[in-house]
Design a protein around this motif. Structure first.
Motif, PDB file in Angstrom:
ATOM      1  N   CYS A   1       0.862  -1.169   0.141  1.00 22.40           N
ATOM      2  CA  CYS A   1      -0.006   0.023   0.113  1.00 22.40           C
ATOM      3  C   CYS A   1       0.817   1.119   0.013  1.00 22.40           C
ATOM      4  O   CYS A   1       0.533   2.081  -0.754  1.00 22.40           O
ATOM      5  CB  CYS A   1      -1.057  -0.130   1.027  1.00 22.40           C
ATOM      6  N   PHE A   2       1.805   1.307   0.893  1.00 28.60           N
ATOM      7  CA  PHE A   2       2.949   2.436   0.866  1.00 28.60           C
ATOM      8  C   PHE A   2       3.499   2.690  -0.556  1.00 28.60           C
ATOM      9  O   PHE A   2       3.383   3.567  -1.030  1.00 28.60           O
ATOM     10  CB  PHE A   2       4.025   2.052   1.907  1.00 28.60           C
ATOM     11  N   ILE A   3       3.861   1.437  -1.237  1.00 29.60           N
ATOM     12  CA  ILE A   3       4.725   1.837  -2.567  1.00 29.60           C
ATOM     13  C   ILE A   3       3.810   1.971  -3.365  1.00 29.60           C
ATOM     14  O   ILE A   3       3.921   2.977  -4.356  1.00 29.60           O
ATOM     15  CB  ILE A   3       5.357   0.413  -2.847  1.00 29.60           C
ATOM     16  N   GLY A   4       2.614   1.652  -3.510  1.00 28.44           N
ATOM     17  CA  GLY A   4       1.555   1.838  -4.368  1.00 28.44           C
ATOM     18  C   GLY A   4       0.898   3.365  -4.405  1.00 28.44           C
ATOM     19  O   GLY A   4       0.652   4.005  -5.401  1.00 28.44           O
ATOM     20  N   ALA A   5       0.857   3.824  -3.049  1.00 29.34           N
ATOM     21  CA  ALA A   5       0.307   5.153  -2.993  1.00 29.34           C
ATOM     22  C   ALA A   5       1.309   6.271  -3.637  1.00 29.34           C
ATOM     23  O   ALA A   5       0.821   7.112  -4.297  1.00 29.34           O
ATOM     24  CB  ALA A   5       0.220   5.426  -1.388  1.00 29.34           C
ATOM     25  N   LEU A   6       2.500   5.837  -3.215  1.00 28.87           N
ATOM     26  CA  LEU A   6       3.908   6.847  -3.727  1.00 28.87           C
ATOM     27  C   LEU A   6       3.601   6.582  -5.212  1.00 28.87           C
ATOM     28  O   LEU A   6       4.013   7.799  -6.067  1.00 28.87           O
ATOM     29  CB  LEU A   6       5.195   6.348  -3.394  1.00 28.87           C
ATOM     30  N   LEU A   7       3.798   5.415  -5.820  1.00 30.12           N
ATOM     31  CA  LEU A   7       3.837   5.469  -7.438  1.00 30.12           C
ATOM     32  C   LEU A   7       2.665   6.120  -8.081  1.00 30.12           C
ATOM     33  O   LEU A   7       2.746   6.833  -8.841  1.00 30.12           O
ATOM     34  CB  LEU A   7       3.713   3.942  -7.660  1.00 30.12           C
ATOM     35  N   MET A   8       1.417   5.911  -7.551  1.00 34.34           N
ATOM     36  CA  MET A   8       0.226   6.518  -8.193  1.00 34.34           C
ATOM     37  C   MET A   8       0.500   7.988  -8.058  1.00 34.34           C
ATOM     38  O   MET A   8       0.056   8.807  -9.026  1.00 34.34           O
ATOM     39  CB  MET A   8      -0.888   6.255  -7.289  1.00 34.34           C
ATOM     40  N   ALA A   9       0.869   8.663  -6.955  1.00 41.14           N
ATOM     41  CA  ALA A   9       0.830  10.223  -6.838  1.00 41.14           C
ATOM     42  C   ALA A   9       1.993  10.629  -7.491  1.00 41.14           C
ATOM     43  O   ALA A   9       1.844  11.800  -8.463  1.00 41.14           O
ATOM     44  CB  ALA A   9       1.285  10.451  -5.358  1.00 41.14           C
ATOM     45  N   LEU A  10       3.070   9.952  -7.628  1.00 42.70           N
ATOM     46  CA  LEU A  10       4.223  10.545  -8.446  1.00 42.70           C
ATOM     47  C   LEU A  10       3.970  10.324  -9.887  1.00 42.70           C
ATOM     48  O   LEU A  10       4.113  11.562 -10.725  1.00 42.70           O
ATOM     49  CB  LEU A  10       5.443   9.519  -8.339  1.00 42.70           C
ATOM     50  N   VAL A  11       3.376   9.455 -10.490  1.00 42.70           N
ATOM     51  CA  VAL A  11       2.941   9.381 -11.853  1.00 42.70           C
ATOM     52  C   VAL A  11       1.947  10.255 -12.256  1.00 42.70           C
ATOM     53  O   VAL A  11       1.882  10.949 -13.139  1.00 42.70           O
ATOM     54  CB  VAL A  11       2.267   7.871 -11.916  1.00 42.70           C
ATOM     55  N   ALA A  12       1.053  10.687 -11.232  1.00 38.37           N
ATOM     56  CA  ALA A  12      -0.159  11.660 -11.479  1.00 38.37           C
ATOM     57  C   ALA A  12       0.489  12.965 -11.721  1.00 38.37           C
ATOM     58  O   ALA A  12       0.232  13.765 -12.469  1.00 38.37           O
ATOM     59  CB  ALA A  12      -1.223  11.696 -10.509  1.00 38.37           C
ATOM     60  N   ASN A  13       1.637  13.259 -10.761  1.00 36.65           N
ATOM     61  CA  ASN A  13       2.257  14.612 -10.778  1.00 36.65           C
ATOM     62  C   ASN A  13       3.268  14.798 -12.142  1.00 36.65           C
ATOM     63  O   ASN A  13       3.071  15.803 -12.754  1.00 36.65           O
ATOM     64  CB  ASN A  13       3.122  14.758  -9.745  1.00 36.65           C
ATOM     65  N   TYR A  14       3.856  13.714 -12.293  1.00 38.58           N
ATOM     66  CA  TYR A  14       4.726  13.574 -13.566  1.00 38.58           C
ATOM     67  C   TYR A  14       3.920  13.794 -14.797  1.00 38.58           C
ATOM     68  O   TYR A  14       4.162  14.547 -15.788  1.00 38.58           O
ATOM     69  CB  TYR A  14       5.575  12.375 -13.766  1.00 38.58           C
ATOM     70  N   ALA A  15       2.866  13.010 -14.951  1.00 37.58           N
ATOM     71  CA  ALA A  15       1.945  13.147 -16.159  1.00 37.58           C
ATOM     72  C   ALA A  15       1.325  14.306 -16.264  1.00 37.58           C
ATOM     73  O   ALA A  15       1.010  14.813 -17.144  1.00 37.58           O
ATOM     74  CB  ALA A  15       0.965  12.118 -16.118  1.00 37.58           C
ATOM     75  N   GLY A  16       0.845  15.197 -15.256  1.00 37.00           N
ATOM     76  CA  GLY A  16       0.247  16.302 -15.106  1.00 37.00           C
ATOM     77  C   GLY A  16       1.222  17.204 -15.730  1.00 37.00           C
ATOM     78  O   GLY A  16       0.364  18.306 -16.392  1.00 37.00           O
ATOM     79  N   PHE A  17       2.332  17.254 -15.452  1.00 41.04           N
ATOM     80  CA  PHE A  17       3.344  18.089 -15.893  1.00 41.04           C
ATOM     81  C   PHE A  17       3.628  17.855 -17.506  1.00 41.04           C
ATOM     82  O   PHE A  17       3.634  18.660 -18.500  1.00 41.04           O
ATOM     83  CB  PHE A  17       4.559  18.196 -15.260  1.00 41.04           C
ATOM     84  N   LEU A  18       4.066  16.548 -17.793  1.00 42.04           N
ATOM     85  CA  LEU A  18       4.446  16.303 -19.120  1.00 42.04           C
ATOM     86  C   LEU A  18       3.368  16.113 -20.171  1.00 42.04           C
ATOM     87  O   LEU A  18       3.243  16.360 -21.259  1.00 42.04           O
ATOM     88  CB  LEU A  18       5.383  14.778 -19.107  1.00 42.04           C
ATOM     89  N   ALA A  19       2.204  15.507 -19.648  1.00 40.46           N
ATOM     90  CA  ALA A  19       0.892  15.221 -20.656  1.00 40.46           C
ATOM     91  C   ALA A  19      -0.166  15.427 -19.794  1.00 40.46           C
ATOM     92  O   ALA A  19      -0.880  14.368 -19.412  1.00 40.46           O
ATOM     93  CB  ALA A  19       1.270  13.788 -21.266  1.00 40.46           C
TER      94      ALA A  19
END
Length: 346
Positions: A299-317
């Protein structure tokens, strides 16, 4: 023929005394977060921008983890599909206003120590209220439907709807503004990288919660009982421990964590609505599925992955960001169909 029997017996004895080899530690999921962060650096291009996006993603991930960890622990131990978990998030956030709004003058003081003290008091009140609510929720709503997943889904969703209406009755139907404490507004500049103060606080709180849960589950007697209950609840009951009482304690603790997460999320959004818990439930369930049902570490790893992907994707695409959570979940499940670290009972 007889000469070979003692030799065979001797070899068998030596083999039985040999220690069993330890299972290799699965570290592949642990590498996903740093690998993602490093992979995004050349794509973002600017190091200060990358630092800002990364810290923001980590902070968001920590808040989601706090809200999701209680639910994944409850599912892992009790096999309860609590679709009403979002109610504890909302009630926790609104309960904190009983401290934050009357003490608004203290929050407007430019003192980090005073602001954190008031915030800690608000989180404590929220956790106490949601723990008591969780105890009542388990006794009245969950207990009659143990082992009946379809009924659990229906009755807990109904419980969340009732909780939202009770919030309207107690706190009113209007949106409540919840501004950040003065000392936590603004950003800290590391070179050209801007890091918001509140996000740093969220990262620290999330790490403290994760370390606390890890130590409790792996270094204490109650943690041993919880892990044993996940594997074989009937055996724990046969050894004389009241597994049902343990269930209630875990459910109340999971509800309290949801209340804490609700306070942090409300301050992050700076507004409170009765539906805020229901709105975030989709993210919480995606995190639990990615991490593996019942696994706190996953759960800890999944939460960090999801939030990071959302932030990076929000900036790049930005257009991809709208479905980035679903894309991440599909990718993880194609790699590991049971999630990163599944600990559910088969």
């Amino acid at each position: 023929m007889s000469a070979t029997l003692p030799l065979a017996g001797k070899d068998t004895s030596q083999q039985s005394d040999a220690p069993l080899p330890k299972a290799p530690r699965d570290i592949a999921p642990l590498l996903l977060v740093p690998a993602l962060m490093l992979a995004m650096l050349p794509l973002v291009g600017s190091f200060p921008t990358w630092v800002t996006l990364t810290v923001a993603g980590l902070a968001m991930g920590m808040m989601i983890f706090i809200m999701a960890s209680g639910l994944t622990l409850v599912f892992g131990l009790m096999s309860v599909l609590n679709f009403g978990h979002g109610a504890f998030v909302s009630v926790g956030a609104f309960s904190a206003t009983m401290v934050l709004l009357p003490m608004q003058g203290w929050l407007e003081m430019d003192s980090l120590l005073v602001n954190l003290g008031v915030l800690a008091l608000a989180i404590t009140v929220a956790m106490l209220v949601t723990a008591l609510m969780g105890w009542a929720f388990e006794r009245i709503i969950i207990m009659p439907v143990y082992g009946q997943h379809l009924k659990q889904i229906l009755i807990t969703m109904g419980g969340m709807i009732v909780a939202e209406q009770l919030i309207h009755v107690i706190w009113g139907a209007e949106t409540i503004a919840l501004p950040l404490p003065t000392a936590l507004r603004g950003a800290i500049f590391l070179g050209d990288a801007a890091i918001e103060k509140y996000r740093l606080v969220a990262v620290v709180v999330g790490l403290v919660v994760f370390v606390g849960m890890f130590l409790t589950l792996n270094r204490t007697k109650i943690g041993l009982l919880i892990r044993a209950g996940v594997e074989n609840g009937e055996m724990v009951e046969a050894l004389g421990y009241r597994i049902k009482r343990l269930f209630v304690t875990v459910f109340a603790a999971g509800s309290a964590l949801a209340g804490m997460g609700g306070v942090l999320w409300g301050l992050y959004k700076e507004t409170l609505t009765a539906a805020m818990g229901g709105e975030i439930m989709v993210m919480i369930f995606i995190v639990i599925i990615i991490g593996g049902l019942g696994s706190v570490g996953g759960c800890f790893i999944g939460a960090l992955l999801m939030a990071l992907v959302a932030n990076y994707a929000g900036f790049l695409a930005p257009k991809v960001a709208l479905v980035s959570n679903i894309i991440l979940m599909i990718a993880i499940l194609l790699w590991r169909p049971a999630g990163l670290y599944s600990k559910t009972r088969t």
